[in-house]
Write a protein that holds these residues in place. Structure first.
Motif, PDB file in Angstrom:
ATOM      1  N   GLN A 185       0.833  -1.205   0.000  1.00 54.07           N
ATOM      2  CA  GLN A 185       0.000   0.000   0.000  1.00 54.07           C
ATOM      3  C   GLN A 185       0.867   1.253   0.000  1.00 54.07           C
ATOM      4  N   ASP A 186       2.016   1.172   0.660  1.00 58.13           N
ATOM      5  CA  ASP A 186       2.958   2.285   0.664  1.00 58.13           C
ATOM      6  C   ASP A 186       3.738   2.259  -0.646  1.00 58.13           C
ATOM      7  N   ARG A 187       3.344   3.089  -1.589  1.00 62.18           N
ATOM      8  CA  ARG A 187       3.967   3.063  -2.915  1.00 62.18           C
ATOM      9  C   ARG A 187       5.392   3.602  -2.905  1.00 62.18           C
ATOM     10  N   SER A 188       5.818   4.180  -1.804  1.00 55.17           N
ATOM     11  CA  SER A 188       7.203   4.630  -1.719  1.00 55.17           C
ATOM     12  C   SER A 188       8.129   3.508  -1.274  1.00 55.17           C
ATOM     13  N   ALA A 189       7.557   2.336  -0.965  1.00 54.62           N
ATOM     14  CA  ALA A 189       8.385   1.192  -0.557  1.00 54.62           C
ATOM     15  C   ALA A 189       9.322   0.810  -1.693  1.00 54.62           C
ATOM     16  N   SER A 190      10.426   0.183  -1.325  1.00 54.55           N
ATOM     17  CA  SER A 190      11.469  -0.122  -2.314  1.00 54.55           C
ATOM     18  C   SER A 190      11.173  -1.422  -3.056  1.00 54.55           C
ATOM     19  N   VAL A 191      10.059  -1.439  -3.759  1.00 55.50           N
ATOM     20  CA  VAL A 191       9.668  -2.599  -4.567  1.00 55.50           C
ATOM     21  C   VAL A 191       9.487  -2.123  -6.007  1.00 55.50           C
ATOM     22  N   PRO A 192      10.528  -2.225  -6.825  1.00 53.95           N
ATOM     23  CA  PRO A 192      10.421  -1.738  -8.203  1.00 53.95           C
ATOM     24  C   PRO A 192       9.615  -2.681  -9.083  1.00 53.95           C
ATOM     25  N   ALA A 193       8.977  -2.112 -10.085  1.00 54.11           N
ATOM     26  CA  ALA A 193       8.303  -2.913 -11.105  1.00 54.11           C
ATOM     27  C   ALA A 193       8.871  -2.545 -12.473  1.00 54.11           C
ATOM     28  N   LEU A 194       8.982  -3.546 -13.336  1.00 53.37           N
ATOM     29  CA  LEU A 194       9.421  -3.367 -14.714  1.00 53.37           C
ATOM     30  C   LEU A 194       8.317  -3.825 -15.640  1.00 53.37           C
ATOM     31  N   ALA A 195       8.214  -3.214 -16.814  1.00 51.86           N
ATOM     32  CA  ALA A 195       7.195  -3.583 -17.794  1.00 51.86           C
ATOM     33  C   ALA A 195       7.860  -3.930 -19.122  1.00 51.86           C
ATOM     34  N   PHE A 196       7.406  -5.030 -19.723  1.00 50.14           N
ATOM     35  CA  PHE A 196       7.967  -5.516 -20.984  1.00 50.14           C
ATOM     36  C   PHE A 196       6.862  -5.639 -22.030  1.00 50.14           C
ATOM     37  N   PHE A 197       7.133  -5.118 -23.233  1.00 54.20           N
ATOM     38  CA  PHE A 197       6.203  -5.230 -24.365  1.00 54.20           C
ATOM     39  C   PHE A 197       7.009  -5.036 -25.635  1.00 54.20           C
ATOM     40  N   HIS A 198       6.424  -5.344 -26.778  1.00 50.78           N
ATOM     41  CA  HIS A 198       7.174  -5.295 -28.031  1.00 50.78           C
ATOM     42  C   HIS A 198       7.152  -3.912 -28.675  1.00 50.78           C
ATOM     43  N   ILE A 199       5.970  -3.402 -28.954  1.00 52.26           N
ATOM     44  CA  ILE A 199       5.835  -2.121 -29.670  1.00 52.26           C
ATOM     45  C   ILE A 199       5.996  -0.971 -28.677  1.00 52.26           C
ATOM     46  N   PRO A 200       6.895  -0.027 -28.950  1.00 55.24           N
ATOM     47  CA  PRO A 200       7.114   1.057 -27.982  1.00 55.24           C
ATOM     48  C   PRO A 200       5.885   1.936 -27.812  1.00 55.24           C
ATOM     49  N   LEU A 201       5.770   2.548 -26.655  1.00 57.03           N
ATOM     50  CA  LEU A 201       4.700   3.501 -26.393  1.00 57.03           C
ATOM     51  C   LEU A 201       5.003   4.830 -27.095  1.00 57.03           C
ATOM     52  N   PRO A 202       3.985   5.654 -27.355  1.00 57.85           N
ATOM     53  CA  PRO A 202       4.234   6.971 -27.950  1.00 57.85           C
ATOM     54  C   PRO A 202       5.211   7.814 -27.136  1.00 57.85           C
ATOM     55  N   GLU A 203       5.280   7.575 -25.839  1.00 61.44           N
ATOM     56  CA  GLU A 203       6.191   8.346 -24.989  1.00 61.44           C
ATOM     57  C   GLU A 203       7.658   8.089 -25.310  1.00 61.44           C
ATOM     58  N   TYR A 204       7.969   6.996 -26.032  1.00 62.22           N
ATOM     59  CA  TYR A 204       9.356   6.785 -26.461  1.00 62.22           C
ATOM     60  C   TYR A 204       9.783   7.900 -27.430  1.00 62.22           C
ATOM     61  N   LYS A 205       8.866   8.384 -28.213  1.00 63.09           N
ATOM     62  CA  LYS A 205       9.155   9.520 -29.099  1.00 63.09           C
ATOM     63  C   LYS A 205       9.291  10.801 -28.271  1.00 63.09           C
ATOM     64  N   GLU A 206       8.393  10.972 -27.318  1.00 64.75           N
ATOM     65  CA  GLU A 206       8.425  12.171 -26.488  1.00 64.75           C
ATOM     66  C   GLU A 206       9.713  12.275 -25.677  1.00 64.75           C
ATOM     67  N   VAL A 207      10.157  11.148 -25.113  1.00 64.36           N
ATOM     68  CA  VAL A 207      11.343  11.222 -24.257  1.00 64.36           C
ATOM     69  C   VAL A 207      12.577  11.582 -25.083  1.00 64.36           C
ATOM     70  N   TRP A 208      12.650  11.084 -26.318  1.00 64.30           N
ATOM     71  CA  TRP A 208      13.793  11.429 -27.174  1.00 64.30           C
ATOM     72  C   TRP A 208      13.789  12.912 -27.525  1.00 64.30           C
ATOM     73  N   GLU A 209      12.604  13.450 -27.754  1.00 65.58           N
ATOM     74  CA  GLU A 209      12.495  14.840 -28.202  1.00 65.58           C
ATOM     75  C   GLU A 209      12.588  15.853 -27.054  1.00 65.58           C
TER      76      GLU A 209
END
Length: 316
Positions: A185-209
């Motif tokens: 419940q405490d989202r500041s806890a040190s439990v990282p999550a990673l996400a995997f998928f094939h086609i990049p999200l539109p934000e991949y363009k945004e982060v580069w720009e």
């Protein structure tokens, strides 16, 4: 098999990302792909492997291209380097994995026949096949990290829109419910999550720009024309610290957007397009128990390691 994954005694957990192998018939190019995977596995000794789509090639890009004749056989051969070493692995499907001769449901049956996979078909009512989560347990036997896997589809379901598919609203809803179920419940806890998928999200363009990025961009970001809100959902849930995609074979950069690191893999397969001087390879990801951050680097076919530190920066 049990999907139990645990941090090592030294409190680390290392993942190798192989992407866009495009295995066809076991020919010379496929054997180069296998050799590369074997070299990476033997050098890095990862705890886990993720194949981020286009493991096999069942489609046709241009005249003269040929798809694999036996998709099930091709998939078994493509993952053999990992499976034979007894390393646990997962997969998400790409746009070329099930274009002809096999369905996603059938291919997932092939996946699940392997002894060392932790992949799951996921809920039947969701879009796609292979939406699932896997936990990594810490030294106390509690959740130390989480990995989410999404089927990003193939082509847009709407002919008037065109382009590539996107992670659909029901998949996003599944993710938010899964996050609430798994994460503290405490989202500041040190439990990282990673996400995997094939086609990049539109934000991949945004982060580069808009942000400082590390690595290379030699082709456009081939994302969906629709932004369905996957990235916003991850921001709202506050658990995902890194995403990992493939699809664009000569992009390998990462950048931090609003606290989430958007990362490309390094294309692994030789049986598909690349670019002169842009060697095939793999991305490595290392989590450390109790930390929300992660380390990441590339290992290339010639054995060299690219840390993707500031000297490789792209200035926006």
């Amino acid at each position: 098999m049990s999907a139990q994954l645990t941090f090592r005694e030294d409190r680390t957990f290392t993942i190798a990302q192989f992407t866009d192998i495009h295995w066809k018939d076991g020919g010379s190019e496929d054997q180069l792909s296998r050799k590369l995977m074997e070299q990476v596995l033997d050098a890095e000794r990862p705890d886990f492997v993720v194949f981020t789509g286009d493991v096999i090639y069942t489609g046709y890009i241009k005249p003269g291209d040929s798809a694999c004749e036996e998709p099930a056989k091709a998939f078994r051969e493509a993952v053999q380097a990992v499976e034979s070493r007894g390393i646990k692995w997962a997969v998400v499907f790409g746009n070329h994995d099930t274009e002809s001769r096999i369905t996603r449901e059938q291919l997932m049956e092939v996946v699940c026949e392997h002894n060392h996979t932790v992949a799951q078909a996921g809920l039947e009512e969701l879009h796609g096949v292979g939406n699932y989560s896997i936990q990594v347990k810490n030294s106390q036997g509690e959740t130390g990290a989480v990995m989410y896997f999404f089927d990003s589809g193939n082509l847009s379901p709407y002919p008037h829109i065109g382009g590539y598919d996107w992670i659909q609203r029901d998949q996003i809803h599944w993710y938010t419910e899964e996050s609430l179920r798994i994460m503290p419940q405490d989202r500041s806890a040190s439990v990282p999550a990673l996400a995997f998928f094939h086609i990049p999200l539109p934000e991949y363009k945004e982060v580069w720009e808009s942000q400082t990025c590390y690595g290379n961009k030699f082709e456009p970001v081939c994302c969906a024309k629709v932004n369905a809100g996957m990235f916003a959902a991850m921001l709202e849930m506050g658990d995902v610290v890194g995403t990992f995609a493939g699809h664009d074979h000569v992009n390998d950069y990462w950048g931090n957007l609003h606290g989430i690191r958007l990362c490309y893999g390094r294309a692994t397969g030789y049986n598909t397009y690349g670019q002169e001087g842009f060697a095939r390879g793999a991305r490595l990801i290392r989590l450390t128990e109790g930390q929300r951050e992660f380390e990441t680097w590339l290992r290339l076919a010639d054995g060299s390691v690219i840390e993707q530190q500031p000297e490789h920066v792209h200035g926006s």
